[in-house]
Motif scaffolding. Structure first.
Motif, PDB file in Angstrom:
ATOM      1  N   GLY A 166       0.791  -1.230   0.000  1.00 39.73           N
ATOM      2  CA  GLY A 166       0.000   0.000   0.000  1.00 39.73           C
ATOM      3  C   GLY A 166       0.821   1.277   0.000  1.00 39.73           C
ATOM      4  O   GLY A 166       0.287   2.366   0.241  1.00 39.73           O
ATOM      5  N   ALA A 167       2.120   1.168  -0.264  1.00 43.75           N
ATOM      6  CA  ALA A 167       2.982   2.357  -0.277  1.00 43.75           C
ATOM      7  C   ALA A 167       2.578   3.304  -1.407  1.00 43.75           C
ATOM      8  O   ALA A 167       2.116   2.878  -2.458  1.00 43.75           O
ATOM      9  N   LYS A 168       2.765   4.596  -1.181  1.00 47.48           N
ATOM     10  CA  LYS A 168       2.418   5.611  -2.170  1.00 47.48           C
ATOM     11  C   LYS A 168       3.589   5.889  -3.113  1.00 47.48           C
ATOM     12  O   LYS A 168       4.744   5.686  -2.764  1.00 47.48           O
ATOM     13  N   ASP A 169       3.260   6.343  -4.302  1.00 49.55           N
ATOM     14  CA  ASP A 169       4.273   6.748  -5.276  1.00 49.55           C
ATOM     15  C   ASP A 169       4.864   8.073  -4.802  1.00 49.55           C
ATOM     16  O   ASP A 169       4.206   9.117  -4.855  1.00 49.55           O
ATOM     17  N   LEU A 170       6.091   8.035  -4.324  1.00 48.63           N
ATOM     18  CA  LEU A 170       6.718   9.227  -3.747  1.00 48.63           C
ATOM     19  C   LEU A 170       7.046  10.288  -4.787  1.00 48.63           C
ATOM     20  O   LEU A 170       7.216  11.458  -4.445  1.00 48.63           O
ATOM     21  N   THR A 171       7.124   9.887  -6.046  1.00 39.30           N
ATOM     22  CA  THR A 171       7.430  10.868  -7.092  1.00 39.30           C
ATOM     23  C   THR A 171       6.240  11.792  -7.344  1.00 39.30           C
ATOM     24  O   THR A 171       6.385  12.840  -7.971  1.00 39.30           O
ATOM     25  N   LEU A 172       5.079  11.394  -6.848  1.00 39.81           N
ATOM     26  CA  LEU A 172       3.868  12.203  -7.034  1.00 39.81           C
ATOM     27  C   LEU A 172       3.494  12.968  -5.764  1.00 39.81           C
ATOM     28  O   LEU A 172       2.490  13.680  -5.739  1.00 39.81           O
ATOM     29  N   SER A 173       4.309  12.814  -4.740  1.00 36.15           N
ATOM     30  CA  SER A 173       4.015  13.455  -3.458  1.00 36.15           C
ATOM     31  C   SER A 173       4.117  14.979  -3.553  1.00 36.15           C
ATOM     32  O   SER A 173       4.974  15.519  -4.251  1.00 36.15           O
ATOM     33  N   THR A 174       3.221  15.650  -2.862  1.00 37.52           N
ATOM     34  CA  THR A 174       3.243  17.117  -2.810  1.00 37.52           C
ATOM     35  C   THR A 174       3.520  17.606  -1.389  1.00 37.52           C
ATOM     36  O   THR A 174       3.381  18.790  -1.092  1.00 37.52           O
ATOM     37  N   LYS A 175       3.920  16.687  -0.527  1.00 34.96           N
ATOM     38  CA  LYS A 175       4.159  17.038   0.869  1.00 34.96           C
ATOM     39  C   LYS A 175       5.445  17.842   1.034  1.00 34.96           C
ATOM     40  O   LYS A 175       6.418  17.637   0.309  1.00 34.96           O
ATOM     41  N   SER A 176       5.420  18.725   2.016  1.00 25.67           N
ATOM     42  CA  SER A 176       6.619  19.492   2.351  1.00 25.67           C
ATOM     43  C   SER A 176       7.543  18.598   3.171  1.00 25.67           C
ATOM     44  O   SER A 176       7.150  17.509   3.607  1.00 25.67           O
ATOM     45  N   ALA A 177       8.754  19.076   3.409  1.00 26.01           N
ATOM     46  CA  ALA A 177       9.714  18.300   4.198  1.00 26.01           C
ATOM     47  C   ALA A 177       9.168  18.024   5.598  1.00 26.01           C
ATOM     48  O   ALA A 177       9.297  16.918   6.126  1.00 26.01           O
ATOM     49  N   ASP A 178       8.541  19.037   6.188  1.00 27.31           N
ATOM     50  CA  ASP A 178       7.982  18.871   7.539  1.00 27.31           C
ATOM     51  C   ASP A 178       6.858  17.837   7.551  1.00 27.31           C
ATOM     52  O   ASP A 178       6.733  17.048   8.497  1.00 27.31           O
ATOM     53  N   GLU A 179       6.049  17.838   6.510  1.00 29.12           N
ATOM     54  CA  GLU A 179       4.948  16.877   6.429  1.00 29.12           C
ATOM     55  C   GLU A 179       5.476  15.455   6.234  1.00 29.12           C
ATOM     56  O   GLU A 179       4.923  14.496   6.783  1.00 29.12           O
ATOM     57  N   ILE A 180       6.540  15.340   5.460  1.00 30.07           N
ATOM     58  CA  ILE A 180       7.158  14.027   5.243  1.00 30.07           C
ATOM     59  C   ILE A 180       7.722  13.500   6.560  1.00 30.07           C
ATOM     60  O   ILE A 180       7.536  12.335   6.915  1.00 30.07           O
ATOM     61  N   ILE A 181       8.392  14.380   7.288  1.00 29.53           N
ATOM     62  CA  ILE A 181       8.966  14.001   8.580  1.00 29.53           C
ATOM     63  C   ILE A 181       7.871  13.542   9.538  1.00 29.53           C
ATOM     64  O   ILE A 181       8.019  12.534  10.240  1.00 29.53           O
ATOM     65  N   GLU A 182       6.769  14.269   9.552  1.00 32.87           N
ATOM     66  CA  GLU A 182       5.660  13.917  10.443  1.00 32.87           C
ATOM     67  C   GLU A 182       5.073  12.560  10.076  1.00 32.87           C
ATOM     68  O   GLU A 182       4.756  11.748  10.953  1.00 32.87           O
ATOM     69  N   THR A 183       4.954  12.297   8.781  1.00 37.13           N
ATOM     70  CA  THR A 183       4.427  11.006   8.320  1.00 37.13           C
ATOM     71  C   THR A 183       5.353   9.869   8.724  1.00 37.13           C
ATOM     72  O   THR A 183       4.903   8.803   9.153  1.00 37.13           O
ATOM     73  N   ILE A 184       6.650  10.104   8.596  1.00 27.72           N
ATOM     74  CA  ILE A 184       7.634   9.084   8.979  1.00 27.72           C
ATOM     75  C   ILE A 184       7.551   8.815  10.481  1.00 27.72           C
ATOM     76  O   ILE A 184       7.630   7.669  10.926  1.00 27.72           O
ATOM     77  N   LYS A 185       7.364   9.873  11.240  1.00 29.85           N
ATOM     78  CA  LYS A 185       7.310   9.735  12.698  1.00 29.85           C
ATOM     79  C   LYS A 185       6.107   8.915  13.161  1.00 29.85           C
ATOM     80  O   LYS A 185       6.243   8.007  13.983  1.00 29.85           O
ATOM     81  N   ILE A 186       4.932   9.256  12.639  1.00 26.30           N
ATOM     82  CA  ILE A 186       3.702   8.627  13.140  1.00 26.30           C
ATOM     83  C   ILE A 186       3.290   7.393  12.346  1.00 26.30           C
ATOM     84  O   ILE A 186       2.450   6.612  12.787  1.00 26.30           O
ATOM     85  N   GLY A 187       3.894   7.215  11.150  1.00 20.73           N
ATOM     86  CA  GLY A 187       3.543   6.067  10.323  1.00 20.73           C
ATOM     87  C   GLY A 187       2.224   6.290   9.594  1.00 20.73           C
ATOM     88  O   GLY A 187       1.493   7.242   9.879  1.00 20.73           O
ATOM     89  N   LYS A 188       1.927   5.396   8.678  1.00 18.38           N
ATOM     90  CA  LYS A 188       0.670   5.507   7.931  1.00 18.38           C
ATOM     91  C   LYS A 188       0.334   4.156   7.319  1.00 18.38           C
ATOM     92  O   LYS A 188       1.179   3.527   6.686  1.00 18.38           O
ATOM     93  N   ASN A 189      -0.910   3.722   7.515  1.00 21.90           N
ATOM     94  CA  ASN A 189      -1.356   2.417   7.024  1.00 21.90           C
ATOM     95  C   ASN A 189      -0.422   1.319   7.539  1.00 21.90           C
ATOM     96  O   ASN A 189      -0.257   1.173   8.735  1.00 21.90           O
ATOM     97  N   THR A 190       0.235   0.583   6.643  1.00 21.70           N
ATOM     98  CA  THR A 190       1.128  -0.496   7.083  1.00 21.70           C
ATOM     99  C   THR A 190       2.539  -0.004   7.381  1.00 21.70           C
ATOM    100  O   THR A 190       3.387  -0.781   7.825  1.00 21.70           O
ATOM    101  N   MET A 191       2.787   1.274   7.140  1.00 24.84           N
ATOM    102  CA  MET A 191       4.107   1.845   7.420  1.00 24.84           C
ATOM    103  C   MET A 191       4.241   2.093   8.919  1.00 24.84           C
ATOM    104  O   MET A 191       3.460   2.838   9.502  1.00 24.84           O
ATOM    105  N   PRO A 192       5.210   1.459   9.575  1.00 25.08           N
ATOM    106  CA  PRO A 192       5.355   1.619  11.030  1.00 25.08           C
ATOM    107  C   PRO A 192       5.858   3.005  11.404  1.00 25.08           C
ATOM    108  O   PRO A 192       6.532   3.668  10.616  1.00 25.08           O
TER     109      PRO A 192
END
Length: 213
Positions: free
Chosen positions: A165-191
């Motif tokens: 269920g990973a997203k295509d990162l080349t299509l991401s519009t997230k800022s660096a801070d948003e990416i960091i937040e997603t990495i921190k809290i995880g999403k779906n199957t991403m720990p």
């Protein structure tokens, strides 16, 4: 990338293995022995196939891991102990042992995810300069190493893969801070990686992810 294929195959069969025992546990707890016996007959061959795949892919995964830490050792011990407990539980129709085996298997899966995160980080430490104070430090290179060790399994080398269920990162519009937040809290199957990576590592990883666009 054969290892990626084996990793996802292993993860899939683990989930199927746990699912089979979850259904068995529910039927046993409901006291429906007839339904449990029927289910056992129906899944006998599929369960044998799943068990064989679990063993084969597990051995392959082990051969690709050169660093065994306490978490991995505990996880392996739990799995080895849970299987015979489960076998006894369903032969004796023992509800307590059935629940215990299920909890052990689920716990082992959780520990495997923790080990995966920590193992990926340790790989990076020995491969690239990770100290920003070092004049040879390069945040993009550091981020690429972190991505390769931890994220490539689901996102692929170019960020376009969509395993688990990973997203295509080349299509991401997230800022660096948003990416960091997603990495921190995880999403779906991403720990979630909060506490696994330092702020500097998160910034380096976010910088590299942004470079994939």
């Amino acid at each position: 990338m054969p290892f990626v294929a084996f990793y996802h195959t292993h993860k899939l069969v683990v989930v199927l293995f746990i699912l089979i025992y979850l259904i068995k546990a529910i039927l046993l707890l409901m006291g429906n022995k007839d339904a449990l016996n029927k289910f056992n007959k129906k899944v006998k061959i599929p369960e044998m196939i799943v068990s064989a795949l679990l063993f084969i892919t597990g051995i392959i995964m082990l051969n690709n891991i050169a660093d065994f830490n306490l978490i991995f050792t505990i996880k392996l011990t739990i799995v080895v102990a849970a299987i015979p407990i489960a076998v006894i539980a369903y032969k004796k129709y023992n509800k307590i042992l059935a629940v215990l085996a299920l909890i052990m298997l689920i716990s082992a899966y959780g520990l495997a995810e923790i080990f995966k995160a920590q193992f990926g980080k340790r790989q990076v430490v020995t491969e690239v300069v990770t100290d920003p104070a070092n004049e040879q430090y390069n945040a993009r290179v550091h981020g690429a190493a972190l991505f390769t060790a931890q994220c490539i399994v689901c996102h692929g080398a170019d960020g376009k893969a969509s395993f688990s269920g990973a997203k295509d990162l080349t299509l991401s519009t997230k800022s660096a801070d948003e990416i960091i937040e997603t990495i921190k809290i995880g999403k779906n199957t991403m720990p979630k990686m909060a506490g696994i990576y330092s702020e500097q590592e998160l910034k380096a990883l976010a910088d590299y992810v942004n470079s994939l666009r």
